[in-house]
Design an enzyme around this catalytic site. Structure first.
Site, PDB file in Angstrom:
ATOM      1  CG  HIS A 125       4.636  -8.350 -41.878  1.00 36.00           C
ATOM      2  ND1 HIS A 125       4.513  -8.330 -40.663  1.00 36.00           N
ATOM      3  CD2 HIS A 125       5.663  -6.982 -42.076  1.00 36.00           C
ATOM      4  CE1 HIS A 125       5.009  -7.450 -39.818  1.00 36.00           C
ATOM      5  NE2 HIS A 125       5.617  -6.712 -40.682  1.00 36.00           N
ATOM      6  CD  GLU A 182       5.725  -3.614 -42.375  1.00 38.95           C
ATOM      7  OE1 GLU A 182       6.644  -3.836 -42.248  1.00 38.95           O
ATOM      8  OE2 GLU A 182       4.360  -3.707 -41.713  1.00 38.95           O
ATOM      9  CG  HIS A 202       9.969  -5.153 -41.723  1.00 32.61           C
ATOM     10  ND1 HIS A 202       8.647  -6.038 -41.202  1.00 32.61           N
ATOM     11  CD2 HIS A 202      10.899  -6.066 -41.692  1.00 32.61           C
ATOM     12  CE1 HIS A 202       9.200  -7.132 -40.880  1.00 32.61           C
ATOM     13  NE2 HIS A 202      10.635  -7.479 -41.189  1.00 32.61           N
ATOM     14  CD  GLU A 224      10.456  -0.693 -39.474  1.00 33.40           C
ATOM     15  OE1 GLU A 224       9.687  -0.561 -40.417  1.00 33.40           O
ATOM     16  OE2 GLU A 224      10.061  -1.238 -38.269  1.00 33.40           O
TER      17      GLU A 224
END
Length: 254
Positions: free
Chosen positions: A11, A25, A78, A143
């Protein structure tokens, strides 16, 4: 020639990723990627980043940055999120289907993350993620716990250095020709040891519901319920004191 690894903080800029009570995040991803990159560079790996500041590039542009750099491996950072806050926990690695080198890298990283204390959610095939599909080198997407689960956030924050070291170790174990990993010691707080897995899981669930980063390992014929994996002994001591305050019989192990 040194191995080159592309690190992709997920992101950025106008895209915050998952958001929970003001926590974004994109910030966690950038902090973790930079910390891992520093460790890799200290171990002789060439590192290239898709971003080092709070800017936005499309996933395709990030894949192009990595491809144009000539990187040998690609790692995207992430945080996960569930449909409702508190419903998910643990670390997971996403890979493109059929890419065995990427799966090997993901398994190596995930093993280190679970050593830090994250629940193991496994390796998941994701055929439609651009940063996995369009990169030319073995690529994984990490993740690093659920941003909307308090216990995962506590583990991310309190064991940030150990987490970064663990992810770097997982990468180094694959990219180093001799499979070497820097040696380090982690301190864990043990709460119980059972011959029966069901008994261990009952205690595990009680601890997790109370917000502790607990997990179960099987060792020497016993299912051992432990909390945390701390690089600093002082952090383990603080956790042990809190567990004892709540009535648990504990000891610190490595």
């Amino acid at each position: 020639m040194a191995v080159k690894v592309a690190l992709d903080p997920g992101h950025g800029g106008r895209d915050p990723g998952a958001v929970y009570e003001g926590r974004q995040e994109k910030d966690d991803a950038l902090d973790l990627a930079l910390a891992v990159g520093e460790i890799l560079e200290e171990n002789g790996v060439d590192v290239v980043y898709t971003r080092t500041t709070d800017v936005y590039d499309t996933p395709y542009e990030k894949a192009v940055i990595a491809n144009n750099s000539g990187a040998d491996f690609f790692v995207s950072f992430h945080r996960n999120a569930a449909a409702r806050p508190g419903m998910g926990t643990g670390a997971e690695i996403l890979v493109y289907p059929g890419k065995e080198e990427a799966r090997e890298l993901g398994e190596s990283i995930l093993a280190q993350m679970t050593e830090v204390g994250f629940e193991d959610r496994g390796i998941t095939d994701r055929p439609n993620l651009v940063v996995l599909k369009r990169t030319k080198m073995p690529a994984v997407l990490i993740e690093a716990g659920f941003i909307d689960t308090e216990s995962d956030n506590a583990l991310f924050d309190e064991e940030f250095d150990a987490l970064a070291q663990g992810i770097a170790d997982g990468i180094l174990a694959v990219v180093n020709e001799d499979g070497s990993v820097p040696e380090r010691k982690l301190y864990r707080v043990q709460v119980g040891a059972y011959k029966n897995n069901a008994n261990a899981n009952r205690q595990l669930n009680t601890l997790v519901r109370a917000g502790f980063p607990a997990y179960v390992i099987y060792e020497d014929g016993l299912y051992r319920v432990q909390v945390g994996a701390y690089a600093q002994l002082d952090n383990a001591v603080r956790m042990e004191r809190e567990l004892r305050r709540q009535g648990y019989n504990t000891f610190i192990t490595t």
